[in-house]
Design an enzyme around this catalytic site. Structure first.
Site, PDB file in Angstrom:
ATOM      1  N   TYR A  48      49.654 -58.570  13.201  1.00 17.63           N
ATOM      2  CA  TYR A  48      48.209 -58.544  13.495  1.00 17.63           C
ATOM      3  C   TYR A  48      47.646 -57.188  13.070  1.00 17.63           C
ATOM      4  O   TYR A  48      47.466 -56.296  13.911  1.00 17.63           O
ATOM      5  CB  TYR A  48      47.968 -58.729  14.991  1.00 17.63           C
ATOM      6  CG  TYR A  48      48.445 -60.042  15.572  1.00 17.63           C
ATOM      7  CD1 TYR A  48      47.832 -61.250  15.214  1.00 17.63           C
ATOM      8  CD2 TYR A  48      49.481 -60.086  16.502  1.00 17.63           C
ATOM      9  CE1 TYR A  48      48.256 -62.457  15.760  1.00 17.63           C
ATOM     10  CE2 TYR A  48      49.900 -61.288  17.057  1.00 17.63           C
ATOM     11  CZ  TYR A  48      49.290 -62.462  16.679  1.00 17.63           C
ATOM     12  OH  TYR A  48      49.702 -63.645  17.223  1.00 17.63           O
ATOM     13  N   TRP A  54      39.813 -59.628  22.153  1.00 18.19           N
ATOM     14  CA  TRP A  54      40.307 -59.397  23.529  1.00 18.19           C
ATOM     15  C   TRP A  54      41.511 -58.468  23.557  1.00 18.19           C
ATOM     16  O   TRP A  54      41.706 -57.729  24.514  1.00 18.19           O
ATOM     17  CB  TRP A  54      40.480 -60.690  24.323  1.00 18.19           C
ATOM     18  CG  TRP A  54      41.635 -61.601  24.078  1.00 18.19           C
ATOM     19  CD1 TRP A  54      42.254 -61.841  22.900  1.00 18.19           C
ATOM     20  CD2 TRP A  54      42.288 -62.433  25.068  1.00 18.19           C
ATOM     21  NE1 TRP A  54      43.236 -62.779  23.078  1.00 18.19           N
ATOM     22  CE2 TRP A  54      43.282 -63.160  24.399  1.00 18.19           C
ATOM     23  CE3 TRP A  54      42.130 -62.635  26.432  1.00 18.19           C
ATOM     24  CZ2 TRP A  54      44.114 -64.076  25.051  1.00 18.19           C
ATOM     25  CZ3 TRP A  54      42.952 -63.534  27.083  1.00 18.19           C
ATOM     26  CH2 TRP A  54      43.929 -64.243  26.400  1.00 18.19           C
ATOM     27  N   GLY A 180      42.232 -67.883  23.007  1.00 19.00           N
ATOM     28  CA  GLY A 180      43.265 -66.852  23.055  1.00 19.00           C
ATOM     29  C   GLY A 180      44.630 -67.459  23.368  1.00 19.00           C
ATOM     30  O   GLY A 180      45.647 -66.798  23.255  1.00 19.00           O
ATOM     31  N   ASP A 182      46.394 -70.094  21.890  1.00 17.86           N
ATOM     32  CA  ASP A 182      46.260 -70.949  20.718  1.00 17.86           C
ATOM     33  C   ASP A 182      46.880 -72.339  20.833  1.00 17.86           C
ATOM     34  O   ASP A 182      46.245 -73.327  20.536  1.00 17.86           O
ATOM     35  CB  ASP A 182      46.885 -70.255  19.498  1.00 17.86           C
ATOM     36  CG  ASP A 182      46.294 -68.878  19.236  1.00 17.86           C
ATOM     37  OD1 ASP A 182      45.417 -68.439  19.996  1.00 17.86           O
ATOM     38  OD2 ASP A 182      46.715 -68.233  18.257  1.00 17.86           O
ATOM     39  N   TRP A 371      52.192 -70.092  23.622  1.00 15.67           N
ATOM     40  CA  TRP A 371      51.468 -70.393  24.861  1.00 15.67           C
ATOM     41  C   TRP A 371      51.912 -71.717  25.478  1.00 15.67           C
ATOM     42  O   TRP A 371      51.148 -72.374  26.170  1.00 15.67           O
ATOM     43  CB  TRP A 371      49.949 -70.383  24.605  1.00 15.67           C
ATOM     44  CG  TRP A 371      49.436 -69.005  24.325  1.00 15.67           C
ATOM     45  CD1 TRP A 371      49.289 -68.415  23.100  1.00 15.67           C
ATOM     46  CD2 TRP A 371      49.009 -68.011  25.281  1.00 15.67           C
ATOM     47  NE1 TRP A 371      48.801 -67.135  23.235  1.00 15.67           N
ATOM     48  CE2 TRP A 371      48.614 -66.864  24.552  1.00 15.67           C
ATOM     49  CE3 TRP A 371      48.918 -67.985  26.674  1.00 15.67           C
ATOM     50  CZ2 TRP A 371      48.137 -65.702  25.175  1.00 15.67           C
ATOM     51  CZ3 TRP A 371      48.438 -66.833  27.291  1.00 15.67           C
ATOM     52  CH2 TRP A 371      48.056 -65.705  26.544  1.00 15.67           C
ATOM     53  N   GLU A 414      55.491 -58.958  22.671  1.00 19.94           N
ATOM     54  CA  GLU A 414      54.230 -59.709  22.773  1.00 19.94           C
ATOM     55  C   GLU A 414      54.266 -60.652  23.985  1.00 19.94           C
ATOM     56  O   GLU A 414      53.296 -60.775  24.719  1.00 19.94           O
ATOM     57  CB  GLU A 414      54.034 -60.505  21.479  1.00 19.94           C
ATOM     58  CG  GLU A 414      52.697 -61.211  21.376  1.00 19.94           C
ATOM     59  CD  GLU A 414      52.534 -61.940  20.047  1.00 19.94           C
ATOM     60  OE1 GLU A 414      53.484 -61.939  19.233  1.00 19.94           O
ATOM     61  OE2 GLU A 414      51.454 -62.517  19.838  1.00 19.94           O
TER      62      GLU A 414
HETATM   63  C1  DGY Z   1      46.832 -65.776  15.311  1.00 19.61           C
HETATM   64  O1  DGY Z   1      46.560 -65.633  14.121  1.00 19.61           O
HETATM   65  O2  DGY Z   1      47.933 -66.086  15.756  1.00 19.61           O
HETATM   66  C2  DGY Z   1      45.800 -65.509  16.290  1.00 19.61           C
HETATM   67  O3  DGY Z   1      46.147 -65.842  17.567  1.00 19.61           O
HETATM   68  C3  DGY Z   1      44.498 -66.088  15.881  1.00 19.61           C
HETATM   69  O4  DGY Z   1      43.596 -65.124  16.185  1.00 19.61           O
END
Ligand code: DGY
Length: 445
Positions: A48, A54, A180, A182, A371, A414
Site C-alpha cells: 500500500y 482511514w 474498509g 473488503d 476480513w 496487518e
Molecule cells: C486494497 O487494495 O486491498 C484495499 O483494501 C482497497 O483500498
C-alpha cells in the site's frame, strides 16, 4: 518456480520489527519509516504505497503520542485532497508506484494529485477528538481544529446527502472497499449479483507481496473491478450512481463509525466555541435520524446489528466485528447493549485470541483470509472503546491484553490469525504500530 516464489513470499512475510527490543521504539520506527515527506503515512511498503483515508487517520493517533504537529499534519494532508462536493477519497496517489493495483491509470480522474473515486469509513472526526483530548499543545490543537472542522462537516454532509438521498438515517456504501472490510462475508450475496464478465483484463499486484490465501479471492477482485468500471463510466457522480449501482449496502460498520463521528464532531464544535449554530443543529438532526434508523439493522438471531442490503431490501443477518461498533457509536443501549456485549463475550470465548472478524464456529470463518476471520488491531481498539464506555470491563481487558500479546509476539502485522496468533498480510504496518502506541501498550506492560 511457483514454489520458489512462495518461499520468497514467506520469507518476506517475517516481520522485520518483531519487537525484540522496546516495542514503543519499534512502533515509532515503523511510522517514521512509512512517513512520506513529513506529510502523510503509507500503510505498508509495496503493498500500500499511497495515502489511504482511514489508515491515515489511525496513523495520526500513533503520531499523536510522540509528535502532535505531525499527527495534525496527517489529517491536514488528507483533507487537502477532499473533493469540492465534500467526499474524502479512499486513496490519494501522491507519487507514482507500480506495486499497487488499481492505480490512477485505472481510476482515470483528472486532478493535479490523482485520487480514487470512492471513499472509506469516516473516522476523522473521532480521531481528531481523541488527539485533541490528549493534546499537550492546546493552542496548536485548537488552531488545527479551526481549519479541519469545517472540512469534516462538509464530509459528513456529503455522506448524509449523497449516500442517503431519502433521508432514512442509513448511509450506503457502493463498493466493498468503502467499508474498509473488503471481503467480509456480509457482501457475498450482493457481490454475486454484480456482473463481472466484461471486466477489462488486469493484473493484481497484492499477491506479489503477500500470500494469495491471506487476500480476497480472484472472483471478489473481478467484481471489485466491475464496480470501479461502472462508477468510472458515470464519472464518479455519486448522486447519479445511487439508484443504479448493483451494490448498495447500509454497512453496519460505516454507519456506526459515522454516528460516533457525528457525535464527536458536534462535541468538538461545541468545545471549540464554534459560532456555526446551523451546522450544530444539522448534525444533531443526523444523529436523531440515525438513532431511529439503526433499529432496522438489528438481527435477533445474530444477537447483533447487521448490514442491510439496500438493493435486495434485506438484512444480511451476518454479524462481524463491524457489528460490535454499535457500542462505540453509543447506538446500542439498555437491553440491546447487554445483548451485543453478550455476543462479543461468546465470540471471544470461542477464539484463542480476540476479536475475530467473524465467529470461528461459523462455516464462513476463514482464519487467514483478510476480513473473513482474522483479528485487526484497529477494530479491537474501536470495539474495546465501546465496551469500556458501556461498562463491560472484562471483555475490554481481554481484548486489550490479546492485542498486546499478538503484537509483542508476532510483530506489527496487518492482521492476525485468531486461532494461532500468527501474523498475516503486510509486515511493519502503520496502523498496527499506531494502535500499539495509542492504546494496546497500556495492556502490555
Ligand atoms: C486494497 O487494495 O486491498 C484495499 O483494501 C482497497 O483500498
Amino acid at each position: 518456480m511457483l514454489r520458489r516464489k512462495r518461499r520468497l513470499l514467506l520469507q518476506r512475510r517475517k516481520p522485520i520489527n518483531a519487537p525484540s527490543g522496546d516495542p514503543d521504539d519499534a512502533a515509532r520506527g515503523i511510522l517514521i519509516a512509512n512517513s512520506r515527506g513529513g506529510r502523510y503515512t503509507i500503510p505498508a511498503k509495496r503493498l500500500y504505497p499511497f495515502q489511504w483515508n482511514w489508515d491515515s487517520c489511525f496513523s495520526a493517533l500513533g503520531w499523536s503520542t510522540f509528535d502532535e504537529a505531525r499527527a495534525w499534519e496527517e489529517l491536514r494532508t488528507l483533507f487537502a485532497h477532499q473533493w469540492p462536493g465534500g467526499m474524502v477519497p479512499h486513496i490519494i496517489f501522491h507519487e507514482r508506484h507500480d506495486t499497487y493495483f488499481p492505480g490512477p491509470d485505472v481510476w482515470r480522474l483528472k486532478q493535479e494529485v490523482p485520487t480514487s473515486g470512492i471513499t472509506q469509513p469516516p473516522v476523522a472526526a473521532s480521531v481528531a477528538r481523541f488527539i485533541y483530548e490528549r493534546a499537550k499543545d492546546r493552542e496548536m490543537a485548537r488552531d488545527m481544529l479551526a481549519r479541519l472542522l469545517p472540512r469534516i462537516f462538509l464530509y459528513h454532509h456529503w455522506y448524509h446527502h449523497q449516500r442517503d438521498p431519502g433521508k432514512t438515517g442509513l448511509v450506503a456504501i457502493y463498493h466493498p472497499w468503502e467499508s474498509g472490510r473488503d471481503n467480509s462475508p456480509e457482501w457475498d450475496a450482493a457481490l454475486a449479483a454484480v456482473p463481472a464478465d466484461k471486466v477489462t483484463p488486469y493484473k493484481r499486484r497484492d499477491i506479489d507481496h503477500v500470500l494469495a490465501e491471506h487476500r480476497p479471492s480472484q472472483d471478489d477482485y473481478n467484481r471489485y473491478m466491475a464496480l470501479v468500471e461502472l462508477f468510472r463510466s458515470h464519472d464518479y457522480d455519486h448522486g447519479a450512481i445511487y439508484p443504479l449501482t448493483p451494490f448498495r449496502m447500509a454497512d453496519a460498520g460505516v454507519n456506526f463509525m459515522l454516528m460516533r463521528a457525528n457525535r464527536d464532531l458536534l462535541w468538538l464544535l461545541e468545545e471549540t466555541g464554534s459560532a456555526d449554530g446551523a451546522a450544530r443543529a444539522e448534525i444533531a438532526k443526523w444523529i436523531a435520524r440515525q438513532e431511529e434508523a439503526f433499529e432496522s439493522l438489528w438481527d435477533e438471531n445474530a444477537g447483533a446489528y447487521c448490514s442491510l442490503d439496500l438493493v435486495a431490501g434485506r438484512n444480511t443477518g451476518i454479524a462481524t466485528s463491524g457489528s460490535f461498533l454499535s457500542l462505540y457509536a453509543g447506538a446500542a443501549r439498555g437491553g440491546r447493549a447487554e445483548r451485543v456485549a453478550g455476543t462479543v463475550e461468546r465470540w471471544i470465548s470461542e477464539s484463542k485470541f480476540s476479536v475475530p472478524t467473524i465467529v470461528p464456529s461459523d462455516v464462513l470463518f476463514d482464519r487467514m483470509r483478510y476480513w473473513r476471520g482474522p483479528i485487526w488491531a484497529i477494530m479491537n481498539f474501536m470495539v474495546a472503546t465501546g465496551l469500556r464506555e458501556s461498562g463491560y470491563y472484562a471483555a475490554l481487558q481481554r481484548i486489550g491484553e490479546d492485542t498486546a500479546v499478538l503484537i509483542r509476539t508476532n510483530g506489527f502485522q496487518e492482521y492476525f490469525d485468531p486461532l494461532s496468533g500468527a501474523g498475516l498480510g503486510g509486515a511493519d504496518f502503520s496502523w498496527t504500530a499506531a494502535m500499539w502506541l495509542f492504546w494496546a501498550r497500556e495492556f502490555g506492560r
